[in-house]
Design a protein around this motif. Structure first.
Motif, PDB file in Angstrom:
ATOM      1  N   ALA A 260      14.821  26.121  35.978  1.00  0.00           N
ATOM      2  CA  ALA A 260      15.464  24.812  36.143  1.00  0.00           C
ATOM      3  C   ALA A 260      14.649  23.708  35.480  1.00  0.00           C
ATOM      4  O   ALA A 260      15.163  22.603  35.257  1.00  0.00           O
ATOM      5  N   GLY A 261      13.374  23.979  35.187  1.00  0.00           N
ATOM      6  CA  GLY A 261      12.518  22.970  34.586  1.00  0.00           C
ATOM      7  C   GLY A 261      12.270  21.786  35.499  1.00  0.00           C
ATOM      8  O   GLY A 261      12.146  20.641  35.047  1.00  0.00           O
ATOM      9  N   SER A 262      12.184  22.041  36.797  1.00  0.00           N
ATOM     10  CA  SER A 262      12.026  20.958  37.771  1.00  0.00           C
ATOM     11  C   SER A 262      10.638  20.342  37.682  1.00  0.00           C
ATOM     12  O   SER A 262       9.653  21.021  37.367  1.00  0.00           O
ATOM     13  N   SER A 263      10.556  19.048  37.933  1.00  0.00           N
ATOM     14  CA  SER A 263       9.274  18.346  37.901  1.00  0.00           C
ATOM     15  C   SER A 263       8.507  18.522  39.199  1.00  0.00           C
ATOM     16  O   SER A 263       7.309  18.253  39.273  1.00  0.00           O
ATOM     17  N   ASP A 264       9.180  18.942  40.258  1.00  0.00           N
ATOM     18  CA  ASP A 264       8.548  19.242  41.535  1.00  0.00           C
ATOM     19  C   ASP A 264       9.133  20.561  42.032  1.00  0.00           C
ATOM     20  O   ASP A 264       9.988  21.156  41.375  1.00  0.00           O
ATOM     21  N   LEU A 304      29.512  25.015  44.037  1.00  0.00           N
ATOM     22  CA  LEU A 304      30.317  23.907  44.565  1.00  0.00           C
ATOM     23  C   LEU A 304      29.449  22.807  45.172  1.00  0.00           C
ATOM     24  O   LEU A 304      29.834  21.629  45.147  1.00  0.00           O
ATOM     25  N   ASN A 305      28.299  23.168  45.700  1.00  0.00           N
ATOM     26  CA  ASN A 305      27.497  22.215  46.477  1.00  0.00           C
ATOM     27  C   ASN A 305      26.263  21.693  45.758  1.00  0.00           C
ATOM     28  O   ASN A 305      25.494  20.927  46.339  1.00  0.00           O
ATOM     29  N   THR A 306      26.020  22.114  44.514  1.00  0.00           N
ATOM     30  CA  THR A 306      24.827  21.671  43.787  1.00  0.00           C
ATOM     31  C   THR A 306      25.194  21.224  42.380  1.00  0.00           C
ATOM     32  O   THR A 306      26.318  21.435  41.908  1.00  0.00           O
ATOM     33  N   VAL A 307      24.217  20.624  41.695  1.00  0.00           N
ATOM     34  CA  VAL A 307      24.433  20.118  40.334  1.00  0.00           C
ATOM     35  C   VAL A 307      23.881  21.073  39.286  1.00  0.00           C
ATOM     36  O   VAL A 307      23.895  20.761  38.103  1.00  0.00           O
ATOM     37  N   PHE A 308      23.403  22.263  39.717  1.00  0.00           N
ATOM     38  CA  PHE A 308      22.758  23.172  38.787  1.00  0.00           C
ATOM     39  C   PHE A 308      23.789  23.820  37.864  1.00  0.00           C
ATOM     40  O   PHE A 308      24.946  24.026  38.236  1.00  0.00           O
ATOM     41  N   ASP A 309      23.335  24.178  36.658  1.00  0.00           N
ATOM     42  CA  ASP A 309      24.218  24.828  35.692  1.00  0.00           C
ATOM     43  C   ASP A 309      24.751  26.140  36.263  1.00  0.00           C
ATOM     44  O   ASP A 309      24.030  26.892  36.931  1.00  0.00           O
TER      45      ASP A 309
END
Length: 915
Positions: A260-264, A304-309
């Motif tokens: 996801a390349g998350s910063s945290d 449905l509940n998240t913004v992830f690809d």
């Protein structure tokens, strides 16, 4: 019970009547030997005839008319013989005396590592024939007919005729046998009414109801009344490498954040669990008849509940199914029952309340050897669950010609497997999961609140590495619910379990810390010093395998005796010896022996003569006798005080030591050390005071840093400052139960390294002494260490599979061993009764380990003794009496009355002026 006869031959049960019983073929004995040919013999000639008429690949299983076997014993031996070609197959040995049934916890045949020796049965017999009930004769063992035939050819007929006990035959079989294996859970109850018991019979555990229930379950599976045997899948046939199923999701967090390349850090595991709950709630409204959902629907809910690809979510779904394949393993007792059902001619079906697909679960089952079942019923496919009974109703409908009572279901859940099947009229039996025996009761003992300032429980709840470690213990030792554990012990007085669990976790914590820190500091090599560096050395080799930039491990012979003269350059330095030992445990004779290599022969003889009684002695000897007398000391008696000791050290330093000889010895040791050590090396030792590092600095001219389990005394800091080396400690404190137990656990049972001298070719000859370790001490130490190294190996495989997604703190890994050392029950330490610990340098005495250990616990850990408990009880009784008398008093009753009044009345009464 019918058994499949393998191509490798058959098992013939040989029953020795011993001329006491002629009705052997009736009753339980006949039923328990069913499925194999059996014969009864009264003498050697009858046995020999049967053996010679057998095929070479047959096996003869021996027992006495007073012995008996578990219902599945023969089949399990068959399977073991089919898995590996062996000359001798041991059953699991239990005992009975005609009234009671029990097993000996320390019986060597109970431990698989007993059979791992390269030289096979012969070495076993030589070491254990007079110590182990298992090796006194052939009872409880299946021996290949080929081996027996070869033995018969060399068997003296007169000796055979006298061999009523079978000892001669057993000796020949064991001495000629090669590969020896054990058939787990194939139980043979040997008749044993001996009164005299040895070390290996010092701990006995009664056979409990669990074993009887397991036997009845096997009888029921093989019963003609059962046509179909149904098994639950997870925790019954399969176990996971994690403490709880949700741990699989936690192992996905690192990969998710990387992709996801998350910063945290994002806890995908929590998103996964929350969306599963949301999905179930939503489908319960839209499809009220559905009792379960599947993995595809859960991951659609995440979308449905998240913004992830969407593609990332699909990758995580594949990762989850991949992890399930990695973490799932065969449950031993589940597989045992499964193969029993198949080989009893039953149709086998599998039933699971699970969101995974049938393809995924079927693939995991195949990977773990489960084949031959007819159907796999999944709640995710059928939309009905076990817990409601509807999935079982569905199965009944699939078999209209089979009565419900002819179906037997086996599972680990009382609610889903037992109650659910019973609702549908199906027979159900509980096979408790391993975790039900282990968690949380056992874990609570080590990770509970106990007045310390450390939140120990967080280790299990918040750290995946600790959970993974505990899961390994659970899977290996708490798998089977059939055999009772001793109620007077927490860990069944089992040295292999304690080695695997307590010592193994501690060893892994030390090894991982050592590897990480040594890599960070870029050391080139780590010298694990003999003998107490042995187990960490072996563990490091396993754990650091394939680790990039890991320092090279070297097992280096080193001892206090070998380095003793390195720190002595002058007369004044001799006094440093006193500060490093318990000098009052020494005598002048012991001190002279220690310094013998640098005392000239004439002076040594003079001192020895001076110590003698009466007779004419030369002037030098008379002078020494006069000086010893003047100091008020006797040569062969320990010093009574330090003043006398210092006086003798002065005599030693000024008159006995030859400093040219000292320089020569120092030079030899220095050259040896320079051939072993290089700059950039470090050492590992249990501890404790920096003496070795100081000696190395003196000899090498450069400092060598070290790693300890813990320090001892402030002296280590003084030496560290003076020598310019660095000491790194795993513990920043000294445990109460310290060196003697820990050194026994970590040390190699080997000769003591005493030093080095020049050989005739200008090389070095290493000097050793002391190789008379009792067999029992060697055996129990090796069992403990084998268990610890097996734990390291298991954790290596598990951690590598999870790509580093496991973490723990040092103390989290250390706690199980510290609990065992400081708070374990006496029976769990009983097998150390054979251990005498020799400290020939510091305290110059031999320790009875078990008694010294108990003394430390009683005196320093603070376990209350019986007297303290009685005093406490008396105090509590006194307090209760005083409280009772107080309640009878007028002032107490008046106080109660006042408290019953309204607040404003009480205030008025209390504020009224007193006269």
């Amino acid at each position: 019970m019918e058994h499949t006869c393998y191509d490798m031959g058959k098992i013939i049960t040989a029953i020795n009547l011993e001329d006491k019983n002629t009705d052997i073929c009736t009753g339980s004995m006949k039923s328990q030997t069913a499925g194999a040919d059996f014969f009864v013999y009264k003498n050697f000639e009858e046995l020999k005839e049967q053996i010679l008429n057998s095929r070479d690949n047959d096996y003869i299983f021996f027992m006495s008319s007073r012995d008996y076997i578990s219902v599945d014993c023969i089949r399990l031996i068959w399977r073991r013989a089919d898995e590996c070609s062996a000359d001798i197959i041991f059953s699991d040995i239990l005992c009975h005396d005609g009234k009671n049934e029990y097993y000996y916890n320390l019986e060597p045949s109970r431990f698989e590592k007993t059979f791992s020796k390269d030289d096979g049965a012969a070495a076993l017999y030589d070491e254990l024939k007079d110590k182990s009930i298992c090796l006194r004769d052939l009872r409880g063992k299946a021996v290949s007919a080929g081996l027996l035939k070869s033995v018969m050819e060399s068997f003296d007929s007169d000796a055979a005729a006298q061999d009523s006990s079978g000892r001669i035959l057993a000796e020949k079989v064991f001495s000629h046998g090669n590969k020896t294996v054990r058939a787990e859970h194939a139980f043979c109850f040997l008749y044993d009414d001996r009164k005299q018991k040895g070390y290996f019979e010092s701990v006995a555990t009664p056979i409990g109801d669990e074993f009887r229930k397991y036997e009845e379950l096997k009888r029921k599976i093989a019963s003609k009344d059962i046509s179909i045997v149904s098994f639950d899948v997870f925790d019954t046939l399969l176990v996971r490498d994690v403490l709880e199923p949700a741990d699989v999701f936690r192992l996905m967090d690192r990969t998710f954040n990387e992709k996801a390349g998350s910063s945290d850090h994002i806890y995908f595991s929590e998103i996964r669990m929350a969306c599963e709950a949301s999905c179930r709630s939503r489908f319960k409204k839209s499809n009220p008849d559905w009792e379960d959902i599947n993995l595809d629907e859960i991951y659609e809910e995440i979308k449905l509940n998240t913004v992830f690809d969407s593609s990332l979510i699909d990758e995580m779904k594949l990762l989850e199914t991949g992890l399930e394949h990695k973490v799932c393993h065969r449950r031993k007792c589940g597989y045992e029952l499964y193969t029993l059902a198949l080989e009893s001619g039953k149709e086998v079906i599998l039933v699971s309340d699970m969101y995974l697909s049938e393809n995924t679960v079927g693939g995991i089952l195949r990977e773990n050897g489960y084949g031959g079942y007819s159907h796999l019923y999944m709640s995710s496919e059928i939309r009905k669950c076990k817990w409601s009974g509807k999935l079982f109703e569905h199965i009944k409908a699939e078999y209209p010609d089979v009565e419900a009572g002819q179906i037997l279901h086996i599972g680990d859940s009382p609610a889903a497997d037992v109650d659910g099947a019973s609702r549908a009229g199906i027979n159900a039996e509980l096979l408790p999961s391993g975790i039900s025996r282990f968690y949380p009761e056992i874990f609570e003992k080590m990770y509970s609140f106990d007045g310390m300032l450390i939140d120990k429980r967080s280790a299990v709840y918040l750290y995946s590495g600790v959970r993974l470690m505990l899961a390994q213990v659970l899977r290996r030792f708490y798998d089977d619910p059939y055999l009772a554990w001793n109620t007077e012990a927490d860990f069944n007085a089992d040295p292999y379990l304690i080695g695997y669990f307590h010592l193994g976790m501690n060893l892994l914590g030390i090894t991982d810390w050592l590897l990480s820190d040594a890599c960070r500091k870029e050391y080139k090599r780590i010298h694990f010093l003999s003998r107490d560096g042995y187990l960490p050395f072996e563990a490091y080799r396993l754990w650091a395998e394939d680790k990039e930039n890991a320092p090279e491990p070297v097992y280096t012979y080193m001892s206090r005796n070998a380095l003793f003269f390195c720190n002595i350059r002058s007369k004044a330095d001799v006094y440093a010896f006193v500060g490093g030992v318990d000098i009052l445990a020494y005598s002048p004779a012991r001190v002279v022996k220690l310094f013998r290599r640098i005392i000239p022969e004439d002076k040594y003889k003079a001192v020895m003569a001076a110590a003698g009684d009466g007779g004419d002695i030369d002037p030098d000897s008379a002078d020494y006798r006069f000086k010893l007398s003047g100091l008020g000391i006797k040569y062969n008696e320990n010093f009574k005080d330090k003043a006398a000791a210092y006086g003798f050290i002065r005599l030693l330093a000024e008159e006995l030591i030859d400093y040219d000889m000292l320089a020569s010895v120092r030079e030899t040791v220095t050259e040896y050390l320079r051939s072993v050590f290089r700059e950039g090396d470090c050492i590992f030792d249990l501890g404790y005071s920096g003496r070795t590092e100081a000696a190395l600095k003196e000899c090498l001219g450069f400092p060598v840093d070290s790693y300890y389990v813990h320090r001892f005394k402030e002296l280590s800091y003084e030496r560290e400052d003076m020598g310019g080396f660095e000491i790194n400690s795993f513990y920043d404190y000294q445990p109460v139960v310290s060196f003697y137990v820990r050194e026994q656990l970590f040390s190699k049972i080997d000769r003591r390294f005493d030093g080095v001298e020049r050989d005739g070719n200008g090389g070095f000859r290493l000097l050793f002494s002391g190789d008379d370790c009792p067999f029992e001490t060697r055996w129990v130490t090796e069992i403990l260490q084998n268990g610890a190294l097996q734990f390291i190996s298991d954790m290596k495989k598990a951690a590598d599979s999870f790509a580093g997604d496991v973490h723990w703190r040092k103390m989290d890994a250390a706690l199980p061993l510290e609990y065992y050392l400081h708070k374990s029950r006496p029976l769990d330490r009983a097998f150390f009764s054979c251990v005498k610990f020799e400290d020939d340098f510091g305290s110059n005495r031999s320790y009875d380990m078990a008694s010294c250990w108990q003394r430390d616990i009683d005196e320093r850990v603070g376990k209350p003794g019986a007297g303290e408990i009685e005093d406490l009880r008396a105090s509590l009784n006194d307090v209760s009496w005083r409280l009772s008398e107080t309640r009878k008093s007028f002032s107490y009753r008046l106080g109660l009355a006042l408290t019953a009044l309204p607040r404003w009345v009480r205030e008025m009464v209390m504020s009224s002026p007193r006269k």
